[in-house]
Design a protein around this motif. Structure first.
Motif, mmCIF file in Angstrom:
data_model
loop_
_atom_site.group_PDB
_atom_site.id
_atom_site.type_symbol
_atom_site.label_atom_id
_atom_site.label_comp_id
_atom_site.label_asym_id
_atom_site.label_seq_id
_atom_site.Cartn_x
_atom_site.Cartn_y
_atom_site.Cartn_z
ATOM 1 N N ILE A 384 0.815 -1.214 0.000
ATOM 2 C CA ILE A 384 0.000 0.000 0.000
ATOM 3 C C ILE A 384 0.851 1.268 0.000
ATOM 4 N N ARG A 385 1.977 1.249 0.684
ATOM 5 C CA ARG A 385 2.810 2.458 0.726
ATOM 6 C C ARG A 385 3.311 2.846 -0.653
ATOM 7 N N LEU A 386 3.709 1.853 -1.440
ATOM 8 C CA LEU A 386 4.191 2.137 -2.797
ATOM 9 C C LEU A 386 3.061 2.674 -3.665
ATOM 10 N N ALA A 387 1.898 2.016 -3.614
ATOM 11 C CA ALA A 387 0.758 2.465 -4.419
ATOM 12 C C ALA A 387 0.322 3.869 -4.021
ATOM 13 N N THR A 388 0.267 4.127 -2.723
ATOM 14 C CA THR A 388 -0.137 5.445 -2.230
ATOM 15 C C THR A 388 0.878 6.515 -2.625
ATOM 16 N N ALA A 389 2.163 6.174 -2.542
ATOM 17 C CA ALA A 389 3.212 7.131 -2.920
ATOM 18 C C ALA A 389 3.080 7.555 -4.380
ATOM 19 N N ILE A 390 2.803 6.586 -5.259
ATOM 20 C CA ILE A 390 2.647 6.897 -6.688
ATOM 21 C C ILE A 390 1.477 7.856 -6.890
ATOM 22 N N MET A 391 0.353 7.564 -6.260
ATOM 23 C CA MET A 391 -0.838 8.397 -6.441
ATOM 24 C C MET A 391 -0.650 9.798 -5.862
ATOM 25 N N LEU A 392 -0.004 9.884 -4.721
ATOM 26 C CA LEU A 392 0.231 11.204 -4.119
ATOM 27 C C LEU A 392 1.232 12.025 -4.930
ATOM 28 N N LEU A 393 2.247 11.365 -5.490
ATOM 29 C CA LEU A 393 3.224 12.070 -6.312
ATOM 30 C C LEU A 393 2.565 12.731 -7.513
ATOM 31 N N ARG A 394 1.768 11.957 -8.255
ATOM 32 C CA ARG A 394 1.199 12.465 -9.512
ATOM 33 C C ARG A 394 0.068 13.469 -9.296
ATOM 34 N N SER A 395 -0.600 13.391 -8.138
ATOM 35 C CA SER A 395 -1.805 14.199 -7.967
ATOM 36 C C SER A 395 -1.678 15.336 -6.962
ATOM 37 N N ILE A 396 -0.706 15.255 -6.062
ATOM 38 C CA ILE A 396 -0.569 16.288 -5.032
ATOM 39 C C ILE A 396 0.862 16.814 -4.958
ATOM 40 N N ILE A 397 1.793 15.927 -4.635
ATOM 41 C CA ILE A 397 3.167 16.331 -4.323
ATOM 42 C C ILE A 397 3.851 17.027 -5.498
ATOM 43 N N LEU A 398 3.687 16.486 -6.700
ATOM 44 C CA LEU A 398 4.280 17.098 -7.890
ATOM 45 C C LEU A 398 3.313 18.038 -8.603
ATOM 46 N N PHE A 399 2.019 17.726 -8.526
ATOM 47 C CA PHE A 399 1.019 18.507 -9.261
ATOM 48 C C PHE A 399 0.910 19.940 -8.753
ATOM 49 N N ILE A 400 0.778 20.122 -7.443
ATOM 50 C CA ILE A 400 0.541 21.460 -6.894
ATOM 51 C C ILE A 400 1.718 22.412 -7.156
ATOM 52 N N PRO A 401 2.976 22.009 -6.870
ATOM 53 C CA PRO A 401 4.088 22.913 -7.206
ATOM 54 C C PRO A 401 4.160 23.236 -8.693
ATOM 55 N N SER A 402 3.882 22.254 -9.548
ATOM 56 C CA SER A 402 3.912 22.494 -11.000
ATOM 57 C C SER A 402 2.848 23.496 -11.401
ATOM 58 N N LEU A 403 1.642 23.357 -10.829
ATOM 59 C CA LEU A 403 0.546 24.270 -11.160
ATOM 60 C C LEU A 403 0.846 25.697 -10.706
ATOM 61 N N VAL A 404 1.559 25.838 -9.606
ATOM 62 C CA VAL A 404 1.896 27.167 -9.083
ATOM 63 C C VAL A 404 3.057 27.782 -9.862
ATOM 64 N N LEU A 405 4.103 26.996 -10.115
ATOM 65 C CA LEU A 405 5.344 27.532 -10.680
ATOM 66 C C LEU A 405 5.309 27.712 -12.191
ATOM 67 N N LEU A 406 4.736 26.765 -12.918
ATOM 68 C CA LEU A 406 4.802 26.822 -14.385
ATOM 69 C C LEU A 406 4.210 28.097 -14.976
ATOM 70 N N PRO A 407 2.983 28.509 -14.594
ATOM 71 C CA PRO A 407 2.452 29.759 -15.163
ATOM 72 C C PRO A 407 3.220 30.999 -14.707
ATOM 73 N N LYS A 408 3.789 30.964 -13.493
ATOM 74 C CA LYS A 408 4.581 32.101 -13.028
ATOM 75 C C LYS A 408 5.860 32.250 -13.831
ATOM 76 N N LEU A 409 6.461 31.112 -14.177
ATOM 77 C CA LEU A 409 7.743 31.143 -14.893
ATOM 78 C C LEU A 409 7.578 31.300 -16.401
ATOM 79 N N PHE A 410 6.538 30.666 -16.975
ATOM 80 C CA PHE A 410 6.429 30.610 -18.432
ATOM 81 C C PHE A 410 5.139 31.192 -18.994
#
Length: 444
Positions: A384-410
């Motif tokens: 479960i930890r591996l499956a949960t880590a994958i889902m959190l990475l793609r939907s929260i951990i990596l998604f939110i910083p990308s959504l904030v930074l990408l439009p500010k930078l580009f």
């Protein structure tokens, strides 16, 4: 005398395909219901109503996420128990999962109904869109329990070796939803309320079809009086957590996208995203369908300790995800205008914004399938930890910083790159993990 289940001896490719196509078609039809709502509302009511329904979709998705959470957690343990030859525990797990989901969903619906306006504005509603959000959600929430029962039953029926009936039930829902949407919106003029009623009525009829499984001789979905076990309940919620994250995070992602588009591109940006999101919802469920097909087979083989066949199943799943991912990206990048044209009633500016954005957004499908297959695989073998880590990475951990930074930078156009960037980095991290662990990851 012990009877060997045909699942243990049947060649894996045809076995996987016998689950894949019903699962994909079933999931596709489930998402088509949402797409149909968007198309009929767009053409029959207008773009503001479409934006309102799109804001309501995350709240609707929360109910689905509960049924997926409990359903996938319970069904995984159910299949493992069947693989172990423990039918008594399988019956207990089905009963526990069904009644637990009912208790949680009914409670949640009551909370949402009594706080509808506040929740709608938190989710991105405005004074212009709220009347449509309220109109749609009031009906959806009143009948929401049937939608969650249909979803949970389809998961368990697939795990009980009847993927074709699971598909047929969802097919019934989809076809009737299309007919009733046309009747209620264009013939009777019920507007957004008609759209919600079509969804509710078609869901009840689709659920009725699924109930035919209980009359099957080989049915192992049986209600028992002695079913409650704290340990099993904890396992159901733990194992189902990645599935909950998939759907619940989808709601969070839509809310954050709506807020970001509103900030950078105004109401037109929100409407353009609504068009793209309806198509994305359909495509996402295709990849979910691959995982849905994999899960019953992986869980059963895990319970039966057939490790070599498990590895082959994983390879088949990855190959399938790659083929569908590349094909989807190619089609979406070559023909974005044709797909966006489904939502015809909009200004040229909105339509052009959606077409250009979707061409960039669609690159993420190359990586999405791989991420979903690995998450589903780890979930099905109780990692479960591996499956949960994958889902959190793609939907929260990596998604939110990308959504904030990408439009500010580009610039504002870079909002569309959030999905491919977060999915791509997640896939790369999975690759590094598998390369490090190699075949040992099955045993760790």
């Amino acid at each position: 005398m012990t009877t060997i289940n045909p699942i243990e001896t049947r060649p894996l490719k045809p076995l996987f395909l016998s689950y894949l196509f019903p699962a994909m078609i079933g999931m596709l039809l489930m998402s088509v219901n949402i797409l149909v709502d968007g198309i009929f509302v767009s053409h029959g009511v207008g773009p503001t109503a479409l934006a309102g329904v799109n804001i309501a979709v995350p709240i609707f998705s929360i109910l689905l996420s509960i049924s997926l959470w409990v359903g996938m957690g319970g069904a995984t343990l159910f299949s493992i128990s069947l693989g172990e030859g423990n039918k008594v525990r399988a019956h207990q797990l089905f009963t526990l999962s069904f009644l637990t989901m009912l208790a949680v969903v009914v409670t949640l619906i009551m909370v949402l109904l009594f706080n509808l306006k506040d929740i709608a504005y938190i989710f991105g509603a405005s004074d212009a869109t709220y009347p449509y959000v309220k109109e749609y959600l009031h009906v959806i929430l009143l009948f929401g329990v049937f939608y969650t029962i249909e979803n949970l039953l389809s998961i368990f029926i697939r795990n009980d070796g009847n993927p074709k009936l699971a598909m047929l039930g969802l097919m019934t829902t989809s076809i009737i939803n299309i007919i009733l949407n046309y009747l209620f919106i264009f013939v009777l003029g019920y507007g957004v309320t008609g759209c919600a009623l079509a969804t509710a009525i078609s869901t009840i009829l689709g659920m009725s079809v699924l109930c035919l499984h209980f009359f099957r001789d080989q049915c192992e979905l049986k209600f028992v009086s002695k079913f409650f076990n704290w340990s099993d309940l904890k396992k159901v919620f733990a194992i189902g957590l990645p599935s909950f994250i998939v759907e619940a995070s989808m709601a969070i992602m839509i809310i954050l996208y709506n807020i970001t588009f509103l900030h950078y591109l105004g109401a037109n940006g929100v409407t353009a995203y609504a068009m793209v999101n309806y198509i994305h919802t359909v495509l996402l469920t295709i990849f979910l369908g691959i995982g849905m097909a994999l899960q019953p087979l992986v869980s059963y083989h895990h319970g039966a300790r057939l490790m070599k066949r498990l590895i082959v199943l994983l390879k088949i799943g990855i190959a399938t995800a790659l083929i569908f991912g590349l094909s989807t990206t190619v089609v979406a990048t070559l023909f974005p205008s044709q797909l966006i044209a489904l939502f015809g009633d909009s200004t040229f500016e909105i339509r052009n914004m959606a077409v250009q954005g979707f061409a960039h957004f669609a690159i993420g499908y190359v990586f999405l399938g791989i991420n979903m297959v690995f998450a589903e695989f780890f979930q099905s073998i109780e990692k479960i930890r591996l499956a949960t880590a994958i889902m959190l990475l793609r939907s929260i951990i990596l998604f939110i910083p990308s959504l904030v930074l990408l439009p500010k930078l580009f610039g504002a156009q870079a909002i569309w790159w959030t999905f491919p960037v977060s999915e791509g980095i997640t896939a790369f991290l999975i690759f590094l993990y598998i390369k490090k662990k190699r075949k040992k990851f099955l045993l760790n």
